[in-house]
Every structure is written in C-alpha cells, then in structure tokens.
Design an enzyme around this catalytic site. Structure first.
Site, short mmCIF file in Angstrom:
data_model
loop_
_atom_site.label_atom_id
_atom_site.label_comp_id
_atom_site.label_asym_id
_atom_site.label_seq_id
_atom_site.Cartn_x
_atom_site.Cartn_y
_atom_site.Cartn_z
N GLN A 9 103.43 82.26 -11.83
CA GLN A 9 103.47 83.72 -11.82
C GLN A 9 104.91 84.22 -11.83
O GLN A 9 105.80 83.62 -11.25
CB GLN A 9 102.73 84.26 -10.59
CG GLN A 9 102.22 85.67 -10.79
CD GLN A 9 101.06 85.99 -9.85
OE1 GLN A 9 100.30 85.12 -9.46
NE2 GLN A 9 100.92 87.25 -9.50
N SER A 94 102.48 76.16 -9.43
CA SER A 94 101.45 77.01 -8.83
C SER A 94 100.28 77.19 -9.79
O SER A 94 99.60 76.22 -10.11
CB SER A 94 102.06 78.35 -8.37
OG SER A 94 101.14 79.09 -7.60
N LEU A 95 100.03 78.42 -10.28
CA LEU A 95 98.91 78.59 -11.22
C LEU A 95 99.08 77.70 -12.45
O LEU A 95 98.09 77.33 -13.11
CB LEU A 95 98.75 80.05 -11.63
CG LEU A 95 99.66 80.59 -12.75
CD1 LEU A 95 99.00 80.44 -14.12
CD2 LEU A 95 100.01 82.03 -12.52
N ARG A 119 90.88 83.03 -8.33
CA ARG A 119 92.06 82.69 -7.52
C ARG A 119 92.94 83.92 -7.31
O ARG A 119 93.38 84.20 -6.19
CB ARG A 119 92.85 81.57 -8.22
CG ARG A 119 94.05 81.01 -7.44
CD ARG A 119 94.65 79.86 -8.25
NE ARG A 119 95.75 79.19 -7.58
CZ ARG A 119 97.03 79.52 -7.71
NH1 ARG A 119 97.37 80.55 -8.47
NH2 ARG A 119 97.97 78.83 -7.08
N HIS A 203 100.99 80.88 -0.96
CA HIS A 203 101.35 79.53 -0.50
C HIS A 203 101.82 79.47 0.95
O HIS A 203 102.83 78.87 1.28
CB HIS A 203 102.40 78.92 -1.44
CG HIS A 203 101.90 78.73 -2.84
ND1 HIS A 203 100.92 77.81 -3.16
CD2 HIS A 203 102.20 79.38 -3.99
CE1 HIS A 203 100.66 77.90 -4.46
NE2 HIS A 203 101.41 78.85 -4.98
N GLN A 252 96.44 73.48 -2.40
CA GLN A 252 97.56 74.14 -3.05
C GLN A 252 97.65 75.63 -2.70
O GLN A 252 98.74 76.21 -2.67
CB GLN A 252 97.42 73.97 -4.58
CG GLN A 252 98.60 74.42 -5.40
CD GLN A 252 98.18 75.25 -6.59
OE1 GLN A 252 97.48 76.24 -6.44
NE2 GLN A 252 98.61 74.84 -7.76
#
Length: 311
Positions: A9, A94-95, A119, A203, A252
């Site tokens: 992101q 991440s994503l 998500r 996170h 995660q």
C-alpha cells in the site's frame, strides 16, 4: 537467480494501469476480471479517481494487486514468458504477498481481489478512525526502533510494523503511543521521525479483529501450492506449503513485515536480480538492503518489452 517482487500500500495513484490497459487486451482482461469479482468498476476508479476514494484501504489493496498482475500477465502472455521458468522466488510487501501468491498460481485472480477487499475492509474497521497511527523512524536500526516502540507504549500499543530497509522502520499502534515514539526517536539518534498519512495502524496487535476476519476468509479460499516458493513477510523465509501459507497470511495482519530480512535472505540464497511489477517503491529498498543486487521496476509497456528481451 531472480525474484519477482510486488509492492504494498502507498503505491496507488490515479491513472494507474490506464496506459497499460489502452495498449494491451491482456491488461484489460485482468482489470475486467477484478471489476467483476468485486462487483465494482475499480478500473475506472484507478484510471480517473477521485484520489480520496482510491486511497481507501478497501480500494487501494485490490487496485495495487490488479495493476501489478496486469503488468505480469502482459509480460507472460505477450512476451511468452513463464514465471516458473524465470524466477526462483516471489515476494511481496504486506498486501503484495497476496499479489505474489496470485502471480505464482497459489490464488486465482478473482479470489485474490475478493480476499484483499475483505482484508482492506477488516483492517479499516478494526480501529476507529483517529485512534491509531503509524510513524516512520529513519536513521535507526531495527532493534533500536523496536525498543523505542516498547518504551513509548506505556500500557498502550506501539510496535514495529515494517522493517523496510536499514534505517527505515515503521511503528504502529495507539495514536498517543506512536506520537511518543516519534519524540523518543528524535532524542535517541534518529535522523528523522514522522507520522504517516494512513487510515489505520496496520501490522500491530490492534489489528487482531482483522486477523480473525482473514482467518475466516482464508479458511474458505482455494489456496494451492505456489509454482515457486514465496518469502513470507512474518518469517522472512521461503514457504511453498499451502496450509502453512494460509496460517502465515493470518499472522501477517498483526505481525511485522520483515522486508529487510526477506531481501537479505533472498540475496544470501543467490538472488541477484529483483524485478518489481507495478511499482517503483521496492527497488530503492532492495538497493539499500543488498547493494550488489540489481532491482528493476516494471510499470509501462516499454518496461515490459525491455524485460521480455532481457529475460
């Protein structure tokens, strides 16, 4: 050796994918499939904005994925390239880990889009707007930043969220605690510390409700073994077992994105070339982590054509 890597992101921008879509029917197919999976004209939002709507986590996450997969698919279909023949590993920030799994055939495109929509919504809903924050601490090593986060918590949540590169760590948690971490970093030798313009504290343990939502969503997902191993964010190690991947994707949501360690591990395994699809964010990080590595960013048709000739 080579790794295909995928951004997280922050790499979203109005106009993303527009030129690629205009130039390639393959890219248009990707965007159409994602639109249909989400029941939303996401490709129009990507092309035309408004920026505030594109930046919403539930839109940004599938949009970044779609753009990166479109870039890869054009390379594969029009360049006659197979990922499994040209990359030893995949990884994503991440994503981007979901994008990497889609790229490596572990998840279908429509399923990846739906999972990222869930998500994004779950992460946004986990913490009321204004109660959480994230901050970049620059010029400190990971252990120093982690200690600052622990000291700043004072009974609230403040944790190391992203270990991006040497001297670039992001902390996440309760707004007041993160603000304390920014001030602590300034007096403990940090070059710079600043709050980030994000809509939620990603996170960290405040994301636990989102982790439970993803556990439920992933339990019903058709997740297969990837064509090549994926370096998992939370372990910074390669994994190719579908059941393990499923578990790590849940972890995660609240866990640290160990990107620096992941790149170090790939470089130690012999990866000399890192190819980033759909963004220009990870390349500079890779160069700081592994100075001898060669990062390449693939965004435009010209980039794709040049890479097709080089592979």
């Amino acid at each position: 050796m080579r790794a295909f890597i995928f951004p997280g992101q922050g790499s979203q921008t109005v106009g993303m994918g527009q030129a690629l879509s205009a130039a390639s029917a393959v890219a248009r197919e990707v965007f159409q499939e994602v639109d249909e999976a989400l029941g939303q004209h996401l490709s129009r939002l990507m092309a035309e904005g408004p920026a505030e709507e594109l930046m919403l986590t539930e839109n940004a996450q599938p949009a970044i994925m779609a753009n990166a997969i479109a870039t890869l698919r054009v390379l594969e279909r029009e360049g006659g390239i197979r990922l499994a023949d040209k990359a030893e590993f995949v990884a994503g920030h991440s994503l981007g880990e979901y994008t990497a799994l889609c790229a490596a055939g572990a998840l279908g495109l429509a399923e990846t889009a739906r999972l990222l929509r869930i998500r994004g919504q779950a992460m946004q809903a986990a913490v009321p707007v204004g109660e959480g924050a994230m901050a970049a601490l620059l010029g400190l090593d990971f252990e120093a930043a982690r200690q600052i986060a622990a000291d700043a918590a004072e009974g609230e949540v403040c944790e190391a969220a992203n270990d991006n590169a040497p001297g670039q760590v992001v902390v996440s948690g309760s707004k007041a605690a993160v603000e304390r971490a920014v001030e602590l970093a300034k007096v403990r030798g940090g070059k710079r510390a600043m709050l980030l313009p994000v809509s939620a504290p990603f996170h960290c343990s405040l994301m636990e409700p989102a982790a439970r939502a993803m556990e439920k969503a992933l339990a019903g997902a058709d997740l297969r073994a990837p064509l090549v191993p994926v370096y998992a964010n939370v372990t910074a190690a390669p994994v190719a077992d579908a059941a393990t991947i499923r578990t790590l994707l849940v972890e995660q949501v609240t866990g640290t994105v160990r990107w620096r360690e992941s790149v170090e591990a790939m470089a130690a395994a012999g990866v000399a070339e890192f190819i980033e699809f759909g963004g220009k964010v990870l390349g500079p990080m890779v160069k700081r982590i592994a100075p001898d590595a060669t990062p390449t960013s693939i965004v435009t048709m010209d980039d794709i054509e040049a890479l097709s000739k080089a592979l």
